[in-house]
Motif scaffolding. Structure first.
Motif, PDB file in Angstrom:
ATOM      1  N   GLY A  34       0.800  -1.218   0.000  1.00 27.64           N
ATOM      2  CA  GLY A  34       0.000   0.000   0.000  1.00 27.64           C
ATOM      3  C   GLY A  34       0.831   1.265   0.000  1.00 27.64           C
ATOM      4  N   LEU A  35       2.058   1.184  -0.518  1.00 26.88           N
ATOM      5  CA  LEU A  35       2.973   2.315  -0.480  1.00 26.88           C
ATOM      6  C   LEU A  35       3.386   2.731  -1.896  1.00 26.88           C
ATOM      7  N   GLN A  36       3.868   3.962  -2.016  1.00 22.72           N
ATOM      8  CA  GLN A  36       4.312   4.485  -3.303  1.00 22.72           C
ATOM      9  C   GLN A  36       5.516   5.393  -3.083  1.00 22.72           C
ATOM     10  N   ARG A  37       6.548   5.247  -3.876  1.00 22.04           N
ATOM     11  CA  ARG A  37       7.728   6.101  -3.783  1.00 22.04           C
ATOM     12  C   ARG A  37       7.702   7.150  -4.888  1.00 22.04           C
ATOM     13  N   ARG A  38       8.595   8.110  -4.804  1.00 20.49           N
ATOM     14  CA  ARG A  38       8.727   9.113  -5.866  1.00 20.49           C
ATOM     15  C   ARG A  38       9.946   8.798  -6.706  1.00 20.49           C
ATOM     16  N   VAL A  39       9.712   8.447  -7.968  1.00 14.72           N
ATOM     17  CA  VAL A  39      10.805   8.249  -8.918  1.00 14.72           C
ATOM     18  C   VAL A  39      11.090   9.603  -9.547  1.00 14.72           C
ATOM     19  N   ALA A  40      12.195  10.210  -9.114  1.00 12.39           N
ATOM     20  CA  ALA A  40      12.515  11.570  -9.546  1.00 12.39           C
ATOM     21  C   ALA A  40      13.287  11.603 -10.855  1.00 12.39           C
ATOM     22  N   MET A  41      13.932  10.489 -11.205  1.00 13.41           N
ATOM     23  CA  MET A  41      14.709  10.445 -12.445  1.00 13.41           C
ATOM     24  C   MET A  41      14.816   9.004 -12.907  1.00 13.41           C
ATOM     25  N   THR A  42      14.813   8.818 -14.220  1.00 16.67           N
ATOM     26  CA  THR A  42      15.032   7.485 -14.782  1.00 16.67           C
ATOM     27  C   THR A  42      16.238   7.515 -15.719  1.00 16.67           C
ATOM     28  N   LEU A  43      16.889   6.362 -15.846  1.00 13.92           N
ATOM     29  CA  LEU A  43      17.976   6.153 -16.798  1.00 13.92           C
ATOM     30  C   LEU A  43      17.659   4.916 -17.613  1.00 13.92           C
ATOM     31  N   ASN A  44      18.247   4.820 -18.807  1.00 14.38           N
ATOM     32  CA  ASN A  44      18.019   3.620 -19.621  1.00 14.38           C
ATOM     33  C   ASN A  44      19.262   2.731 -19.685  1.00 14.38           C
ATOM     34  N   ASN A  45      20.192   2.951 -18.728  1.00 15.53           N
ATOM     35  CA  ASN A  45      21.366   2.089 -18.630  1.00 15.53           C
ATOM     36  C   ASN A  45      21.882   2.096 -17.200  1.00 15.53           C
TER      37      ASN A  45
END
Length: 298
Positions: A214-225
Motif C-alpha cells: 500500500g505504499l508508493q515512492r517518488r521516482v525523480a529520475m530514470t535512466l536507460n542504462n
C-alpha cells in the motif's frame, strides 16, 4: 519415404525455423517462388493450411507445430550425418552477435576479450543493445546468435540456460543522510529515487513490491542504462535500488553505500537464450560455454 516427401520436409523445416518464406528461401539457397510452390504441394498432400500470414511473417497452424516437433530432430541428425559441421575456435574467424545490457557487458566482456585473445584470436564479437521489447524478435529474426537477459522479461524457451541470480540493494552516496541512519521503510519511501529502466517505463519491480504494501515512492529520475547510475548517485541526493554487482567496487572504495532494502525486492535471474536453429551449431555451443564460464560465482 519418397525423396519428394523428404525434400518437402526439409523446406518445411526451414520455414518453421526462419518464420518467413523469404528467409527460408535464403537459408536453402533457392528462390522464393520455389518455396511457395513447395508450400502449395505440402498443403495438398498434408491437407492443412500449415502457415497463416501474420504481418511480414507467418504463423504455423497447430498441425504444423505438431509435425515440426516430430521431424525437427530427425532432420538435424540426418544433416549432421551427411554434412558434419566442424568448428575450431583457435582458427575460426567467425563473428558472433550477442544481445546484452550494459550491466552484463560490464560484468563479463573484459574477461571475454581476454579469453578470446588467449584461445580464439580470430573470433569477433558484436554487442547488440537489448531493450526488453526487442528480445524475442532478435532471436527469431536471426539478428543475434545469443541473447542475455532476465528470465521474467523473456517468453519461456527450451533453448535457454541459467547464468546468474542478482540481488538488489539500495545505493546512495557515502555522505547521504540515509547512509548514516537506519534505512526504515518510511525513510525509503520518502526519499527521491533513481530508476534504471531499460524499457523507459517509470515504474519498476520495486514499485510493484511497495504497492503490495500500500505504499508508493517518488521516482525523480530514470535512466536507460546501468553505467550512468553510479555517477548520478555520487553527485545527487537520489537513492537507487540496483543489483549489488554493479556497485561492489564503488562500495568497497567508499564512494557509495549499499543498504539492504527495507522490504525484500527479489533480484532477477539472468539466463542466455538462443534460437532452435542454432541449438546444435558447434560454434554457438562453444560461445554459450564460454559465456557460462565467465559469469561471476555468487
Amino acid at each position: 519415404m519418397r525423396s519428394q516427401d523428404l525434400s518437402l520436409l526439409v523446406i518445411f523445416d526451414a520455414i518453421m525455423t526462419e518464420g518467413a518464406i523469404t528467409r527460408a528461401a535464403d537459408r536453402l539457397n533457392i528462390t522464393q517462388p520455389a518455396v511457395s510452390n513447395a508450400v502449395g504441394r505440402m498443403r495438398a498432400i498434408w491437407k492443412d493450411d500449415l502457415f497463416i500470414k501474420q504481418g511480414r511473417n507467418i504463423r504455423p497452424t497447430l498441425f504444423a507445430q505438431n509435425l515440426w516437433a516430430q521431424v525437427q530432430r530427425p532432420l538435424e541428425e540426418i544433416e549432421d550425418a551427411i554434412n558434419p559441421k566442424g568448428f575450431d575456435p583457435a582458427t575460426s574467424h567467425r563473428v558472433f552477435r550477442i544481445a546484452a545490457t550494459d550491466l552484463m557487458v560490464d560484468l563479463a566482456w573484459a574477461d571475454l576479450r581476454q579469453h578470446l585473445e588467449a584461445d580464439a584470436p580470430g573470433i569477433g564479437i558484436q554487442t547488440v543493445p537489448y531493450t526488453i521489447a526487442n528480445g524475442e524478435s532478435l532471436l527469431v529474426g536471426a539478428t543475434v546468435d545469443v541473447l542475455i537477459g532476465a528470465n521474467n522479461l523473456m517468453p519461456p524457451m527450451d533453448t535457454s540456460e541459467f547464468l546468474i541470480a542478482l540481488d538488489y540493494v539500495c545505493v546512495m552516496r557515502s555522505d547521504h543522510a540515509l547512509a548514516k541512519a537506519e534505512l526504515t521503510l518510511e525513510r525509503f519511501v520518502e526519499a527521491d529515487h533513481l530508476l534504471v529502466s531499460l524499457s523507459g517505463d517509470t515504474l519498476g519491480y520495486t514499485d510493484t513490491v511497495l504497492a503490495e504494501h500500500g505504499l508508493q515512492r517518488r521516482v525523480a529520475m530514470t535512466l536507460n542504462n546501468f553505467a550512468s547510475a553510479a555517477n548520478v548517485l555520487e553527485r545527487s541526493n537520489l537513492v537507487c535500488v540496483l543489483p549489488s554487482v554493479t556497485v561492489n567496487a564503488l562500495v568497497a572504495s567508499g564512494a557509495l553505500v549499499a543498504r539492504p532494502t527495507p522490504v525484500p525486492v527479489p533480484g532477477p535471474t539472468i539466463s542466455m537464450f538462443w534460437h532452435k536453429r542454432v541449438d546444435r551449431d558447434p560454434g554457438n555451443m562453444w560461445l554459450r560455454g564460454v559465456l557460462k564460464s565467465l559469469m561471476p560465482r555468487q
